[in-house]
Design a protein around this motif. Structure first.
Motif, short mmCIF file in Angstrom:
data_model
loop_
_atom_site.label_atom_id
_atom_site.label_comp_id
_atom_site.label_asym_id
_atom_site.label_seq_id
_atom_site.Cartn_x
_atom_site.Cartn_y
_atom_site.Cartn_z
N ILE A 133 0.69 -1.29 -0.15
CA ILE A 133 0.04 0.11 -0.02
C ILE A 133 0.91 1.17 -0.06
O ILE A 133 0.52 2.43 -0.63
CB ILE A 133 -0.98 -0.02 1.39
N GLU A 134 2.02 1.10 0.78
CA GLU A 134 2.77 2.34 0.62
C GLU A 134 3.64 2.61 -0.55
O GLU A 134 4.05 3.79 -0.63
CB GLU A 134 3.96 2.20 1.74
N ILE A 135 3.77 1.61 -1.50
CA ILE A 135 4.17 2.10 -2.80
C ILE A 135 3.15 2.30 -3.81
O ILE A 135 3.22 2.37 -5.04
CB ILE A 135 4.97 0.85 -3.19
N SER A 136 1.94 2.64 -3.21
CA SER A 136 0.75 2.78 -4.01
C SER A 136 0.14 1.84 -4.94
O SER A 136 -0.27 2.28 -6.16
CB SER A 136 0.96 4.08 -5.02
N MET A 137 0.30 0.68 -4.38
CA MET A 137 -0.53 -0.53 -4.94
C MET A 137 -1.81 -0.58 -4.22
O MET A 137 -1.76 -0.63 -2.83
CB MET A 137 0.47 -1.69 -5.00
N GLY A 138 -2.78 -0.62 -5.03
CA GLY A 138 -4.25 -0.71 -4.37
C GLY A 138 -4.52 -2.11 -3.69
O GLY A 138 -4.13 -3.12 -4.62
N ILE A 139 -4.89 -2.46 -2.84
CA ILE A 139 -5.29 -3.68 -2.22
C ILE A 139 -7.06 -3.96 -2.44
O ILE A 139 -7.54 -3.22 -1.61
CB ILE A 139 -4.92 -3.85 -0.92
N ILE A 140 -7.47 -4.26 -3.34
CA ILE A 140 -8.99 -4.63 -3.35
C ILE A 140 -9.36 -5.74 -2.60
O ILE A 140 -9.10 -6.72 -3.01
CB ILE A 140 -9.25 -4.58 -4.89
N VAL A 141 -10.44 -5.55 -1.66
CA VAL A 141 -10.85 -6.39 -0.94
C VAL A 141 -12.34 -6.35 -0.87
O VAL A 141 -12.95 -5.35 -0.66
CB VAL A 141 -10.24 -6.24 0.53
N PRO A 142 -13.15 -7.60 -1.07
CA PRO A 142 -14.72 -7.63 -0.79
C PRO A 142 -14.99 -6.85 0.59
O PRO A 142 -14.61 -6.92 1.53
CB PRO A 142 -15.03 -9.01 -0.81
N VAL A 143 -16.22 -5.93 0.32
CA VAL A 143 -16.56 -5.26 1.48
C VAL A 143 -16.99 -6.38 2.68
O VAL A 143 -16.54 -5.75 3.92
CB VAL A 143 -17.72 -4.45 0.93
N GLU A 144 -17.53 -7.37 2.48
CA GLU A 144 -17.72 -8.35 3.60
C GLU A 144 -16.54 -8.66 4.17
O GLU A 144 -16.64 -8.83 5.56
CB GLU A 144 -18.33 -9.18 3.09
N GLU A 145 -15.61 -8.74 3.52
CA GLU A 145 -14.03 -9.39 4.15
C GLU A 145 -13.71 -8.16 5.12
O GLU A 145 -13.23 -8.32 6.12
CB GLU A 145 -13.05 -9.82 2.93
N LEU A 146 -13.76 -6.82 4.27
CA LEU A 146 -13.31 -5.88 5.44
C LEU A 146 -14.08 -5.55 6.44
O LEU A 146 -13.44 -5.03 7.51
CB LEU A 146 -13.22 -4.55 4.56
N GLU A 147 -15.46 -5.86 6.21
CA GLU A 147 -16.22 -5.57 7.56
C GLU A 147 -15.79 -6.44 8.62
O GLU A 147 -16.05 -6.13 9.94
CB GLU A 147 -17.74 -5.88 7.22
N LYS A 148 -15.38 -7.70 8.24
CA LYS A 148 -14.75 -8.78 9.33
C LYS A 148 -13.50 -8.36 9.84
O LYS A 148 -13.17 -8.59 11.15
CB LYS A 148 -14.86 -10.24 8.86
N GLU A 149 -12.67 -8.07 8.84
CA GLU A 149 -11.14 -7.86 9.09
C GLU A 149 -10.91 -6.78 8.51
O GLU A 149 -10.13 -6.65 7.63
CB GLU A 149 -10.42 -9.18 8.70
N PRO A 150 -10.96 -5.43 9.05
CA PRO A 150 -10.38 -4.19 8.48
C PRO A 150 -9.12 -4.20 8.06
O PRO A 150 -8.11 -4.46 8.76
CB PRO A 150 -10.80 -3.05 9.60
N LEU A 151 -8.87 -3.39 6.97
CA LEU A 151 -7.40 -3.38 6.67
C LEU A 151 -7.29 -1.97 6.04
O LEU A 151 -8.09 -1.34 5.38
CB LEU A 151 -7.14 -4.08 5.30
N PRO A 152 -6.45 -1.05 6.87
CA PRO A 152 -6.33 0.47 6.67
C PRO A 152 -5.64 0.65 5.15
O PRO A 152 -5.12 0.10 4.57
CB PRO A 152 -5.26 0.80 7.79
N ASN A 153 -6.74 1.63 4.39
CA ASN A 153 -6.45 2.17 3.26
C ASN A 153 -6.53 1.02 2.18
O ASN A 153 -6.19 1.23 1.05
CB ASN A 153 -4.76 2.63 3.10
N ALA A 154 -7.41 0.20 2.36
CA ALA A 154 -7.96 -0.90 1.13
C ALA A 154 -8.78 -0.25 0.47
O ALA A 154 -9.69 0.92 0.71
CB ALA A 154 -8.50 -2.11 1.98
N VAL A 155 -8.99 -0.82 -0.67
CA VAL A 155 -10.11 -0.52 -1.60
C VAL A 155 -11.33 -1.47 -1.48
O VAL A 155 -11.13 -2.59 -1.55
CB VAL A 155 -9.89 -0.37 -3.22
N ALA A 156 -12.46 -1.13 -1.00
CA ALA A 156 -13.54 -1.70 -0.84
C ALA A 156 -14.38 -2.23 -2.13
O ALA A 156 -14.82 -1.35 -2.83
CB ALA A 156 -14.39 -1.19 0.18
N LEU A 157 -14.13 -3.63 -2.49
CA LEU A 157 -15.22 -3.98 -3.69
C LEU A 157 -16.67 -4.34 -3.52
O LEU A 157 -16.81 -5.17 -2.18
CB LEU A 157 -14.38 -5.29 -4.22
N MET A 158 -17.45 -3.62 -4.05
CA MET A 158 -18.97 -4.05 -3.80
C MET A 158 -19.46 -4.28 -5.26
O MET A 158 -19.13 -3.72 -6.27
CB MET A 158 -19.66 -2.79 -3.09
#
Length: 754
Positions: A480-505
């Motif tokens: 993430i620090e080298i400006s690579m987007g981390i795309i994660v399904p929103v349901e997964e982020l609601e269970k395990e938050p990841l700072p600065n992730a891209v929420a996929l819906m």
């Protein structure tokens, strides 16, 4: 003012009073032919002034007489094969009433009769319907007769096509022996390859030079008609005559008009047993040229079959990818009656991709495949507004930095086309992270990743490593620090938050959530399945996602559902970036290249799409992240988007080739393959050499046995270099023009503790 023959002038006058249609013009030509059939051959036109030439495109006469271009394929919303006449070629037939013909070209020296017979037999046994052979002169023409006879004696009636350049008299000789003659309008009658501009003060000056075209072409047309031989009028982007280049430029329009002139000569003799081709090494130019030719045939009332091919495609997955982009796109339009996949490999290896592309096309024809028709009919109605006479790429908006962002989001996508990679959570473990960085194309320094020229822009991570896995979370943070987007399904982020992730819906879910992001997410991406109604897609404007992942449902035609989405975005002035999301379960790398080239490439060559994500589904993952990343970049480069490596324009070899093309190409790739933005043409002979290098920075061209000329653009800068010294001389030439950089050494790096 343009000058017309008496016949055309008469047609124009009739058109002024009766609004003569395109069909009427075509009918007039047919009436002339029918009348001519009753006369002796001496009554056919014998000079250019007597030919019924197609009305001028430059003067506007064609538009005035026949109306504007109306269509280029049978149906914009279904894959319906374009209706053509039947063209005979010995025992095979070209045309819409017959299967797609698979063909290849021999690489042997045609004068070596036994070797050529053996190779043609191998090609026939592999499954090819036709083999083309090189005919440079009388020696090869005489050999062709012996090859034909030898094949018959061995029980093989596979038709042969003589590939002709510069030699009208030799073409007449070889027409006695083979079933088909390929002529190149760029050099068959007009061999002036001087690349100098010829100034034509008027269109009449340009048309005056048709006389020598007639003189060169007429005897062959008469011979082919007499013997019922087949002809291919094969225009090549790289070998347009200096006459055409000066008048039309190095353009698809020039390619089409060059072919039409030669077709007019054929038609003047009531000879119709011919097909067209519009080959180029650039798939975008190739696609536009064929579509433009098809469109002109529609308005002229012509129905000649099309031979499809991307010339000098190269080898391996890259060659197959480039071929699939061009050939697959046109087959998906319902265009094409015979296919050749030009690879820098032995001709037998061309069969698998050639056959696969043909089978893919046949499986999509709505008029013969109920399942395909159902998928195409399932796409909701839309209006296709594409303009096939020009090219413009839709430029999706890149993520913009906003106040309060804790990381740089601008690198989540790339302006020239983005590659996204699907990654599994176990790849982030302490022992795997360093390998993952390399598979994503990162440079590393003391274990820390950095983006390079061909690094994955963003990754899709369907399941997150648990927050308790500190090593995995550290690896994610570093990306993430080298400006690579981390795309994660929103349901997964609601269970395990990841700072600065891209929420996929899913789009409809995002609308229901009113675009609300889960805790920690920095941006949203929406998934579109192509079945949403227009109002739903239009609501993307309110959501303002960073990008769209476009993944049409299996029940829909991928091509038409995707085109519909782009039309809706255009209609609603939405510039959100669109990434083509391909989910695949394929275990063959060559098949993967063909599938991607056909399904995604067919959209990218229309300018629709900002990148690609290839995600493997199924129980087994057949390819690693590195391979899929490189394949995705090859797709973008083949679609003329993002250059991440040297581009090679490599001819497929034939009897003219003056060095071992496969071995030489491999050596050149080894020496120069690390130069993104540089294009190197490797040509076995001079026939298409300088012209095909219109697209290249540097050229490596065989001239005489054992010697090579080197080009910068179209200019010869080093001549008669011995083969064994030529690769090194090419490297030095690249250095002279300040386009060289030394390859980066692989570093042995110490790993950093998390």
């Amino acid at each position: 003012m343009a000058k017309f023959s008496a016949c055309v002038l008469g047609a124009l006058l009739v058109g002024a009073s009766t609004m003569l249609s395109a069909n009427a013009f075509a009918g007039m030509g047919h009436r002339m032919s029918a009348t001519a059939l009753k006369m002796s051959t001496e009554t056919y036109p014998s000079t250019a002034s007597d030919v019924l030439w197609t009305p001028s495109i430059k003067s506007g006469a064609r538009d005035e007489l026949l109306g504007p271009i109306d269509k280029y394929c049978e149906n914009l919303y279904e894959v319906v094969r374009r209706k053509t006449r039947t063209v005979e070629c010995g025992p095979i037939k070209f045309g819409s009433d017959h299967p797609i013909v698979r063909q290849t070209m021999a690489t042997t020296n045609t004068a070596d009769v036994d070797a050529t017979i053996e190779q043609v037999i191998r090609c026939a046994d592999e499954g090819f319907d036709l083999v083309r052979i090189t005919v440079q002169g009388r020696r090869e023409a005489n050999a062709a007769a012996k090859i034909r006879e030898g094949l018959f004696k061995k029980g093989y009636d596979i038709p042969l096509c003589a590939d002709m350049h510069f030699q009208p008299k030799v073409a007449l000789l070889v027409a006695d022996a083979v079933e088909k003659i390929r002529i190149n309008p760029g050099n068959f009658a007009d061999g002036r390859k001087d690349f100098e501009d010829h100034i034509y003060e008027t269109e009449e000056d340009y048309m005056k030079e048709r006389e020598y075209l007639m003189e060169g072409m007429l005897p062959l047309v008469q011979k082919c008609k007499e013997l019922n031989r087949c002809m291919r009028i094969g225009t090549n982007h790289g070998s347009l005559s200096s006459r055409v280049l000066s008048f039309y430029g190095d353009t698809p329009r020039g390619m089409v008009e060059s072919a039409i002139e030669f077709a007019d000569i054929c038609r003047s003799q009531d000879f119709h047993n011919f097909v067209f081709s519009m080959k180029a090494s650039n798939p975008l130019v190739m696609v536009q040229s064929y579509r433009l030719l098809a469109a002109e045939q529609y308005r002229l009332g012509w129905d000649y079959p099309l031979h499809l091919g991307v010339t000098e495609a190269g080898e391996g997955e890259d060659g197959r990818m480039k071929s699939a982009i061009g050939i697959g796109t046109l087959l998906a339009d319902g265009l094409g009656d015979t296919v050749r996949v030009s690879l820098t490999e032995d001709p037998e290896f061309e069969y698998a991709p050639c056959n696969r592309l043909a089978e893919m096309a046949e499986s999509r024809w709505a008029n013969s495949n109920p399942a395909a028709k159902a998928r195409q009919a399932a796409v909701k109605p839309y209006v296709d507004t594409r303009d096939i006479t020009s090219f413009a790429r839709r430029q999706g908006a890149l993520p913009e930095q906003q106040e309060g962002d804790k990381v740089d989001v601008r690198g989540f996508l790339h302006r020239d086309g983005s590659v996204l990679s699907a990654v599994e959570p176990e790849m982030f473990s302490k022992e795997n992270a360093q390998y993952l960085y390399k598979e994503l194309g990162c440079k590393t320094a003391v274990g820390m990743p950095f983006k390079d020229i061909a690094t994955t822009d963003s990754i899709l991570l369907r399941k997150l490593p648990p927050a308790s896995d500190k090593d995995a979370r550290t690896a994610l943070r570093r990306l993430i620090e080298i400006s690579m987007g981390i795309i994660v399904p929103v349901e997964e982020l609601e269970k395990e938050p990841l700072p600065n992730a891209v929420a996929l819906m899913d789009l409809e879910d995002a609308i229901a959530r009113n675009g609300k992001l889960p805790v920690g997410a920095i941006r949203m991406a929406v998934s579109v399945n192509g079945d949403e109604d227009e109002d739903t897609i239009a609501k993307i404007a309110d959501l303002k996602p960073a990008f769209i992942l476009l993944n049409p449902l299996d029940k829909l035609s991928h091509l038409h559902a995707s085109r519909r989405v782009f039309e809706i975005l255009k209609k609603n002035d939405l510039d959100t970036a669109v990434i083509h999301h391909m989910q695949v379960d394929i275990d063959d790398s060559n098949v993967l290249a063909l599938e991607l080239g056909t399904k995604v490439g067919s959209l990218l060559v229309d300018g629709d799409g900002d990148g690609v994500l290839v995600e493997q589904v199924g129980d087994k993952k057949h390819f690693n992240v590195d391979f899929l990343r490189k394949t995705s970049f090859s797709l973008l480069q083949g679609s003329r988007m993002r250059n991440t490596k040297t581009e090679f324009v490599s001819c497929p070899s034939c009897g003219r080739t003056l060095f071992d093309l496969q071995e030489t190409t491999a050596a050149i790739q080894e020496a120069t393959g690390h130069l993104p933005g540089v294009t190197v043409a490797v040509m076995g002979c001079i026939v298409n050499g300088p012209g095909e290098m219109a697209d290249a920075d540097f050229g490596y061209v065989g001239t005489i046995p054992g010697k090579v000329d080197l080009y910068y653009g179209k200019e010869v800068v080093k001549k008669n270099i011995p083969n064994e010294e030529a690769v090194d001389a090419l490297v030095e030439l690249i250095k002279e023009y300040d386009m060289w950089k030394d390859p980066e050494a692989e570093e042995e790096e110490a790993l950093v503790e998390a």
